[in-house]
Each structure stands twice: as structure tokens, then as C-alpha cells.
Design a protein around this motif. Sequence first.
Motif, PDB file in Angstrom:
ATOM      1  N   GLU A  27       0.858  -1.190   0.000  1.00  0.00           N
ATOM      2  CA  GLU A  27       0.000   0.000   0.000  1.00  0.00           C
ATOM      3  C   GLU A  27       0.895   1.241   0.000  1.00  0.00           C
ATOM      4  OE1 GLU A  27      -3.579   1.936  -0.161  1.00  0.00           O
ATOM      5  OE2 GLU A  27      -3.283  -0.227  -0.168  1.00  0.00           O
ATOM      6  N   LEU A  28       0.628   2.150  -0.920  1.00  0.00           N
ATOM      7  CA  LEU A  28       1.465   3.343  -1.036  1.00  0.00           C
ATOM      8  C   LEU A  28       0.867   4.501  -0.251  1.00  0.00           C
ATOM      9  CD1 LEU A  28       2.192   3.202  -4.867  1.00  0.00           C
ATOM     10  CD2 LEU A  28       3.672   2.463  -3.010  1.00  0.00           C
ATOM     11  N   THR A  29       1.750   5.319   0.269  1.00  0.00           N
ATOM     12  CA  THR A  29       1.286   6.526   0.951  1.00  0.00           C
ATOM     13  C   THR A  29       0.920   7.575  -0.090  1.00  0.00           C
ATOM     14  OG1 THR A  29       3.481   7.544   1.029  1.00  0.00           O
ATOM     15  CG2 THR A  29       2.884   6.066   2.868  1.00  0.00           C
ATOM     16  N   ASP A  30       0.186   8.581   0.346  1.00  0.00           N
ATOM     17  CA  ASP A  30      -0.180   9.683  -0.545  1.00  0.00           C
ATOM     18  C   ASP A  30       1.076  10.349  -1.106  1.00  0.00           C
ATOM     19  OD1 ASP A  30      -2.088  11.404  -1.813  1.00  0.00           O
ATOM     20  OD2 ASP A  30      -1.630  12.940  -0.304  1.00  0.00           O
ATOM     21  N   ARG A  31       2.090  10.473  -0.275  1.00  0.00           N
ATOM     22  CA  ARG A  31       3.360  11.067  -0.700  1.00  0.00           C
ATOM     23  C   ARG A  31       3.989  10.253  -1.828  1.00  0.00           C
ATOM     24  NH1 ARG A  31       8.819  10.281   1.125  1.00  0.00           N
ATOM     25  NH2 ARG A  31      10.050  12.173   0.873  1.00  0.00           N
ATOM     26  N   GLU A  32       4.028   8.933  -1.673  1.00  0.00           N
ATOM     27  CA  GLU A  32       4.612   8.061  -2.693  1.00  0.00           C
ATOM     28  C   GLU A  32       3.843   8.128  -4.007  1.00  0.00           C
ATOM     29  OE1 GLU A  32       6.577   4.538   0.050  1.00  0.00           O
ATOM     30  OE2 GLU A  32       4.399   4.559  -0.255  1.00  0.00           O
ATOM     31  N   VAL A  33       2.530   8.191  -3.902  1.00  0.00           N
ATOM     32  CA  VAL A  33       1.699   8.294  -5.110  1.00  0.00           C
ATOM     33  C   VAL A  33       1.989   9.601  -5.830  1.00  0.00           C
ATOM     34  CG1 VAL A  33      -0.671   8.530  -5.954  1.00  0.00           C
ATOM     35  CG2 VAL A  33      -0.113   6.776  -4.256  1.00  0.00           C
ATOM     36  N   ARG A  34       2.029  10.683  -5.093  1.00  0.00           N
ATOM     37  CA  ARG A  34       2.283  11.998  -5.716  1.00  0.00           C
ATOM     38  C   ARG A  34       3.687  12.083  -6.312  1.00  0.00           C
ATOM     39  NH1 ARG A  34      -1.641  16.169  -3.624  1.00  0.00           N
ATOM     40  NH2 ARG A  34      -3.190  14.911  -2.556  1.00  0.00           N
ATOM     41  N   LEU A  35       4.640  11.448  -5.676  1.00  0.00           N
ATOM     42  CA  LEU A  35       5.987  11.407  -6.246  1.00  0.00           C
ATOM     43  C   LEU A  35       6.023  10.551  -7.510  1.00  0.00           C
ATOM     44  CD1 LEU A  35       8.140  11.209  -3.006  1.00  0.00           C
ATOM     45  CD2 LEU A  35       8.037  13.120  -4.645  1.00  0.00           C
ATOM     46  N   ALA A  36       5.242   9.498  -7.557  1.00  0.00           N
ATOM     47  CA  ALA A  36       5.153   8.676  -8.769  1.00  0.00           C
ATOM     48  C   ALA A  36       4.523   9.476  -9.907  1.00  0.00           C
ATOM     49  CB  ALA A  36       4.357   7.409  -8.500  1.00  0.00           C
ATOM     50  N   VAL A  37       3.518  10.277  -9.595  1.00  0.00           N
ATOM     51  CA  VAL A  37       2.897  11.135 -10.612  1.00  0.00           C
ATOM     52  C   VAL A  37       3.922  12.147 -11.118  1.00  0.00           C
ATOM     53  CG1 VAL A  37       1.136  12.911 -11.006  1.00  0.00           C
ATOM     54  CG2 VAL A  37       0.538  10.799  -9.797  1.00  0.00           C
ATOM     55  N   LEU A  38       4.697  12.724 -10.215  1.00  0.00           N
ATOM     56  CA  LEU A  38       5.748  13.667 -10.619  1.00  0.00           C
ATOM     57  C   LEU A  38       6.779  12.987 -11.506  1.00  0.00           C
ATOM     58  CD1 LEU A  38       7.218  16.388 -10.468  1.00  0.00           C
ATOM     59  CD2 LEU A  38       8.253  15.588  -8.324  1.00  0.00           C
ATOM     60  N   ALA A  39       7.206  11.800 -11.124  1.00  0.00           N
ATOM     61  CA  ALA A  39       8.186  11.059 -11.934  1.00  0.00           C
ATOM     62  C   ALA A  39       7.623  10.756 -13.321  1.00  0.00           C
ATOM     63  CB  ALA A  39       8.586   9.766 -11.227  1.00  0.00           C
ATOM     64  N   ALA A  40       6.363  10.364 -13.384  1.00  0.00           N
ATOM     65  CA  ALA A  40       5.726  10.070 -14.667  1.00  0.00           C
ATOM     66  C   ALA A  40       5.622  11.326 -15.527  1.00  0.00           C
ATOM     67  CB  ALA A  40       4.344   9.465 -14.440  1.00  0.00           C
ATOM     68  N   ALA A  41       5.228  12.442 -14.931  1.00  0.00           N
ATOM     69  CA  ALA A  41       5.123  13.697 -15.674  1.00  0.00           C
ATOM     70  C   ALA A  41       6.487  14.125 -16.206  1.00  0.00           C
ATOM     71  CB  ALA A  41       4.518  14.787 -14.792  1.00  0.00           C
ATOM     72  N   HIS A  42       7.526  13.938 -15.398  1.00  0.00           N
ATOM     73  CA  HIS A  42       8.881  14.291 -15.832  1.00  0.00           C
ATOM     74  C   HIS A  42       9.331  13.411 -16.996  1.00  0.00           C
ATOM     75  CE1 HIS A  42      12.993  15.640 -15.729  1.00  0.00           C
ATOM     76  NE2 HIS A  42      13.380  14.397 -15.637  1.00  0.00           N
ATOM     77  N   LEU A  43       9.050  12.129 -16.902  1.00  0.00           N
ATOM     78  CA  LEU A  43       9.403  11.212 -17.981  1.00  0.00           C
ATOM     79  C   LEU A  43       8.687  11.598 -19.276  1.00  0.00           C
ATOM     80  CD1 LEU A  43      10.825   8.648 -18.972  1.00  0.00           C
ATOM     81  CD2 LEU A  43       8.898   7.341 -18.074  1.00  0.00           C
ATOM     82  N   LEU A  44       7.401  11.903 -19.182  1.00  0.00           N
ATOM     83  CA  LEU A  44       6.639  12.316 -20.357  1.00  0.00           C
ATOM     84  C   LEU A  44       7.197  13.622 -20.931  1.00  0.00           C
ATOM     85  CD1 LEU A  44       4.241  11.722 -22.220  1.00  0.00           C
ATOM     86  CD2 LEU A  44       2.820  13.038 -20.633  1.00  0.00           C
ATOM     87  N   HIS A  45       7.511  14.558 -20.057  1.00  0.00           N
ATOM     88  CA  HIS A  45       8.095  15.841 -20.491  1.00  0.00           C
ATOM     89  C   HIS A  45       9.401  15.614 -21.262  1.00  0.00           C
ATOM     90  CE1 HIS A  45       9.386  20.042 -20.252  1.00  0.00           C
ATOM     91  NE2 HIS A  45      10.541  19.586 -19.812  1.00  0.00           N
ATOM     92  N   THR A  46      10.243  14.732 -20.750  1.00  0.00           N
ATOM     93  CA  THR A  46      11.520  14.440 -21.396  1.00  0.00           C
ATOM     94  C   THR A  46      11.305  13.831 -22.778  1.00  0.00           C
ATOM     95  OG1 THR A  46      12.573  14.133 -19.251  1.00  0.00           O
ATOM     96  CG2 THR A  46      13.682  13.146 -21.154  1.00  0.00           C
ATOM     97  N   GLU A  47      10.389  12.888 -22.861  1.00  0.00           N
ATOM     98  CA  GLU A  47      10.122  12.221 -24.142  1.00  0.00           C
ATOM     99  C   GLU A  47       9.497  13.179 -25.155  1.00  0.00           C
ATOM    100  OE1 GLU A  47      11.135   9.167 -25.185  1.00  0.00           O
ATOM    101  OE2 GLU A  47      12.236   9.282 -23.304  1.00  0.00           O
TER     102      GLU A  47
END
Length: 97
Positions: A27-47
Amino acid sequence: MLRQLNDRIAQIVLQMAQQLCSADEQELTDREVRLAVLAAAHLLHTEVGAHRDDAAVSAAQVGADYADIGTAIGMTRQGARRRWPDLAAVTRAARQL
């Protein structure tokens, strides 16, 4: 159209974040989920940035100059020249064909 695009991008980022989180079965914490969203957004931005750079080179290969490229993406000729300093040679070569 922009609203639909923004909605689709948000969906893609959330799907990417879910995939990043799926490696952890816990089970992920809210913090971990939001950091995963940030990581995903950064990856998409880079691509997307890489695709933009490829598109600029492609446009130069058919003779587009800095003014054309800048206009296409809402920046000045000088801005395009600073972002892609080597495109002038590509444009010159294309125009010599």
C-alpha cells in the motif's frame, strides 16, 4: 481541443504513475503516489521534448529556417536559434539540394 489534450495527458501521466507504482505491491502513501505522478510527468516531459527536437531537425531538413521553426512553436527566431544552434547548417544543406 486543448481541454481534450490536457485531459488525455493527465490520463497518460496517471497510467504511467500506476505502472511505476505497480512494482511495489504494498500500500502506497499519498506522498509516494504523488511522487510517482511527478516522476511520470517528468518522464513524459523528457520524451515529448525529444520528439520536439526531432521535429525541429526534420523541419530544417526540408528547408525550414529559424523564423519558420520559431513561428511554428510560438517563439522568436532568436529563441529557436538558441534552442537548436546547429539547425542552420541542416537548413543550408537542404536548400542546396
